[in-house]
Motif scaffolding. Sequence first.
Motif: not given
Length: 263
Positions: A178-182, A217-218, A223-225
Motif C-alpha cells: 500500500v502507498v498512502q499520501a498524507v 493519517a493512521l 480505513a484504506g484511504e
Amino acid sequence: MTTQNKTAVVTGASAGLGAAYAQRLADRGYDLVLVARNAARLETLAADIRGRTGRAVDIVAADLTDAAQISVVEERLRTDESVEILVNNAGGGLFTPLAVSDAAASEALINLNVTSLTRLTTAVLPGLTARGRGTVVNVSSALALNILPVSAVYSGTKSYVLTFSQALQQELAESPVVVQAVLPGAVRTEFWDGSGADLGAFPDEWIMSADDVVDAALAGLDAGELVTIPSLPQISDWESFEKARQTLVPNLSLKAPADRYRG
Ligand SMILES: NC(=O)C1=CN([C@@H]2O[C@H](COP(=O)(O)OP(=O)(O)OC[C@H]3O[C@@H](n4cnc5c(N)ncnc54)[C@H](OP(=O)(O)O)[C@@H]3O)[C@@H](O)[C@H]2O)C=CC1
Ligand SMILES: N[C@@H](C=O)C(=O)O
C-alpha cells in the motif's frame, strides 16, 4: 536479516510529525529505525520509546541530501527483511517568492523533499513486493493543492509527492503493498522556523497538532484511504476533485488541436 518482528522506518523522526509517527507506530507493535541528522535527539526519543513500549529502536543519523549518508539508509531498506513500513516524512519548507529566493536553497529543498523520498521508496519497494506486504507513507502537504505565490518550489515538491504516490498506487494495484499520501495543512512544529512564513500569523483554527495529524493519517490508512487530508471534513470533496482530473484524461492526448486553437 530474518525475524518475526516488524519494523517501521521513519525519516525526519527527531521532531514534529516524524517523532509522533515513531511513538504511534511503536504503540502499534512495530520496532523502529529512526532517521534524521540530529543523533542526540534521535537517541533521546529512542530511549523514551524503548522505556515506554519495550520495542527495539535503532537510530540512523543521516543527512538524506548527502549521497553517502542516504546510501546507509537505502542499504538498510534493501536488506532488512523485517521492514514493513517506510514513512517518508523528512522534509523542509521554504516560503519566498522565487525571484528573491536562493537557488541553492531551492535545490536543497528539492533534494530533501523529492530526491530522497524517491530514492528511499525505490530502495524499499522490491523487498516489500517480494514479501507481499508492507506500506509506504509519503508525507505531502495541503500545499500540493493550495498553491500560493510564495510556494512555487515547496508546492512543486509536494505535488510531486502526491502524483508520485498516485502513480505508485496504480503500479501496485495488483499487489498487497500500500502507498498512502498524507496532505496535512498547517501543523504546529519546528518546520516553520526559518521557512519564510510565520505560523504565528495564522488563525489558531488553521493549525493542527502533530499528534492529531498522525492519528488522522493512521486512521485514514486503517480505513484504506490512499490519500488522506487530515482536516478535510468530507472525503467526497477529494473524490470529486480526483474524478474531475480523470474526466480530462481521454482528451489530454489527441491528434487534432482543440477547435479554439484553429484559425
Ligand atoms: N509543519 C507543517 O505545517 C507541515 C509539514 N508538512 C510536512 O511534514 C513533514 C514533517 O514536517 P514537520 O514535522 O512539520 O517538520 P519538523 O521541522 O518538525 O521536522 C522535520 C524533520 O526532518 C528532519 N530533517 C530535516 N532535514 C533533514 C535532512 N537533510 N536529512 C534528514 N532528516 C532531515 C529533521 O531532523 P534533523 O534536523 O535532526 O535532521 C526533523 O526530524 C515534512 O515533509 C513537511 O513538508 C506538511 C504539511 C504541513
Ligand atoms: N501544509 C502546510 C505546509 O506544508 C500548510 O498548509 O501550510
